[in-house]
Design an enzyme around this catalytic site. Structure first.
Site, mmCIF file in Angstrom:
data_model
loop_
_atom_site.group_PDB
_atom_site.id
_atom_site.type_symbol
_atom_site.label_atom_id
_atom_site.label_comp_id
_atom_site.label_asym_id
_atom_site.label_seq_id
_atom_site.Cartn_x
_atom_site.Cartn_y
_atom_site.Cartn_z
ATOM 1 N N ASP A 228 49.043 -3.012 -3.238
ATOM 2 C CA ASP A 228 48.505 -1.700 -3.613
ATOM 3 C C ASP A 228 47.220 -1.906 -4.409
ATOM 4 O O ASP A 228 47.236 -2.542 -5.459
ATOM 5 C CB ASP A 228 49.558 -0.955 -4.448
ATOM 6 C CG ASP A 228 49.161 0.482 -4.742
ATOM 7 O OD1 ASP A 228 50.049 1.286 -5.014
ATOM 8 O OD2 ASP A 228 47.954 0.801 -4.727
ATOM 9 N N ASP B 93 45.371 2.346 0.900
ATOM 10 C CA ASP B 93 45.293 1.211 -0.040
ATOM 11 C C ASP B 93 46.626 0.515 -0.256
ATOM 12 O O ASP B 93 46.741 -0.306 -1.147
ATOM 13 C CB ASP B 93 44.712 1.669 -1.382
ATOM 14 C CG ASP B 93 45.751 2.249 -2.321
ATOM 15 O OD1 ASP B 93 46.677 2.926 -1.836
ATOM 16 O OD2 ASP B 93 45.638 2.015 -3.527
ATOM 17 N N GLU B 94 47.602 0.840 0.570
ATOM 18 C CA GLU B 94 48.950 0.352 0.301
ATOM 19 C C GLU B 94 49.601 -0.119 1.595
ATOM 20 O O GLU B 94 49.512 0.578 2.610
ATOM 21 C CB GLU B 94 49.740 1.548 -0.222
ATOM 22 C CG GLU B 94 50.695 1.278 -1.320
ATOM 23 C CD GLU B 94 51.475 2.545 -1.641
ATOM 24 O OE1 GLU B 94 52.693 2.453 -1.704
ATOM 25 O OE2 GLU B 94 50.856 3.611 -1.803
#
Ligand code: DCP
Ligand code: MG
Length: 373
Positions: free
Chosen positions: A11, A106-107
């Site tokens: 993350d 983003d993860e």
């Protein structure tokens, strides 16, 4: 499931804000957020860690953020740029495994059980990924390493920002004993409060409740609570996440009180929805229309209808208008936000799962907490 798995959850730290700082290093060190402008009823998408010290956080009204932190710089989001960075993350991940499940830009979860890099050590792989992201992309990601998705996600948050944390199979039983239930994905304020009333603060406390009690109290989510309290989660990393829905929303500068204005706003949303759907029209077909309304008191309602076999186009404006005029009288208050969406079925696929179109699409979603606001 057979054997022990090795899962990494990655993350990025203050993702949008970090990308903006990378693009413009002069912003380094100053409180920064990405989001909508305060004078246009915007909302903060994210804030960097300097701004978080002032209490600024995601989903906060930008006007409130400016009150908390008068020096805050709020930049408009540049989604194309973030999408581009996201695909660079994936280029790096793919050097280690093909089992990558993106959760957002983003993860991602990576299953590195079979990976041969770094002598097969998931911790060393995560360290190397973090280092490469830093050197090649100029960004910082936190990582969690554990035998399953639940624990890997908890672990990536453990030492954030710029953190890394491993929970080995031997450590699981001890780790969960002290883990606050608030760290469980899906346990928001509503569920945490209910649990507290039952004397439960940690997963250790939660272990003392019988499955029947949890199911009686929380329905299907009770089973999930029972499992994660023990550090168990056998959900697989699902590489090609199938899209279940597509939607566009708009928050208005001024609340809309009259239906004709709502209808014309709906038309604008449809133009955008069509533009976005057209990009994936070769892979999905729409099975339902959905309209969402958020009133000025933040209550909300959604209405949906199956797209008929009568040959009308999915984007038939009159159909969306009718959904809107059916739904609006439920609250009959001025409208703060309108949304238009489609539930999708993959072409040639079978996934007809009913997921929350505008909310969390995790299959383990907790209805008690996802329905708030
Ligand atoms: N985002 C958003 N609205 C939210 C939450 C997030 O638009 N309510 C966007 C902005 C974030 C990005 O998604 O940069 C990633 O979300 P995260 O929850 O991972 O938050 P950050 O990466 O910004 O911060 P961190 O992960 O360091 O807590
Ligand atoms: Mg993040």
């Amino acid at each position: 499931m057979s054997g022990q798995r090795k899962i990494i959850h990655i993350d990025a730290d203050s993702f949008y804000a970090s990308v903006e700082t990378r693009e413009n290093p002069e912003l380094q060190g100053r409180p920064l957020a990405v989001g909508g402008a305060a004078d246009r009823r915007g909302v903060i998408a994210t804030a960097n860690y300097e701004a978080r010290k002032f209490g600024v956080h995601s989903a906060m009204a930008s006007s409130r953020a400016m009150t908390l932190c008068p020096d805050l710089l709020i930049l408009a989001p540049r989604f194309e740029l973030y999408r581009e960075v996201s695909s660079r993350f994936h280029d790096i991940f793919r050097d280690y495994t093909d089992l990558i499940e993106p959760l957002s830009l983003d993860e991602a979860f990576l299953d590195v059980t079979q990976a041969s890099h770094c002598q097969g050590s998931a911790t060393l792989i995560a360290r190397e990924i973090r280092q490469r992201v830093r050197e090649e992309l100029g960004l910082v990601v936190s990582a969690g390493i554990a035998p399953n998705k639940f624990l890997a996600k908890v672990a990536s948050d453990w030492n954030k920002p710029d953190g890394m944390f491993t929970i080995t199979p031997e450590q699981v039983a001890g780790f969960v004993l002290e883990l606050p239930v608030k760290k469980i994905n899906g346990v928001g304020q509503v569920t945490a409060k209910k649990l507290r009333k039952m004397g439960v603060v940690t997963c250790g406390d939660l272990q003392s409740l019988p499955l029947e009690t949890l199911v009686r109290r929380f329905g299907k989510y009770g089973q999930r609570l029972f499992d994660v309290a023990r550090g168990l989660d056998n959900r697989q990393v699902q590489p090609s996440r199938v899209r279940k829905s597509i939607s566009v929303e708009r928050t208005f500068v001024e609340d809309i009180g009259n239906v004709p204005t709502m209808v014309s706003s709906m038309d604008e949303l449809l133009v955008e929805l069509k533009r976005r759907f057209d990009k994936i029209a070769n892979r999905y077909f729409p099975i339902k229309r959905v309209v969402k309304i958020k009133y000025n008191d933040f209550t909300q309602t959604t209405v949906e209808e199956v797209i008929g076999a009568s040959g009308e186009a999915w984007h038939d404006a009159a159909r969306f208008h009718r959904l809107l005029t059916t739904a609006w009288p439920r609250g009959a208050k001025p409208v703060r936000l309108l949304g238009a969406g489609l539930r999708l079925q993959p072409l040639g696929g079978d996934g007809l799962d009913q997921l929350n179109l505008f909310g969390d699409s995790e299959d383990t979603a907790n209805p008690a907490d996802s329905s708030v606001d």
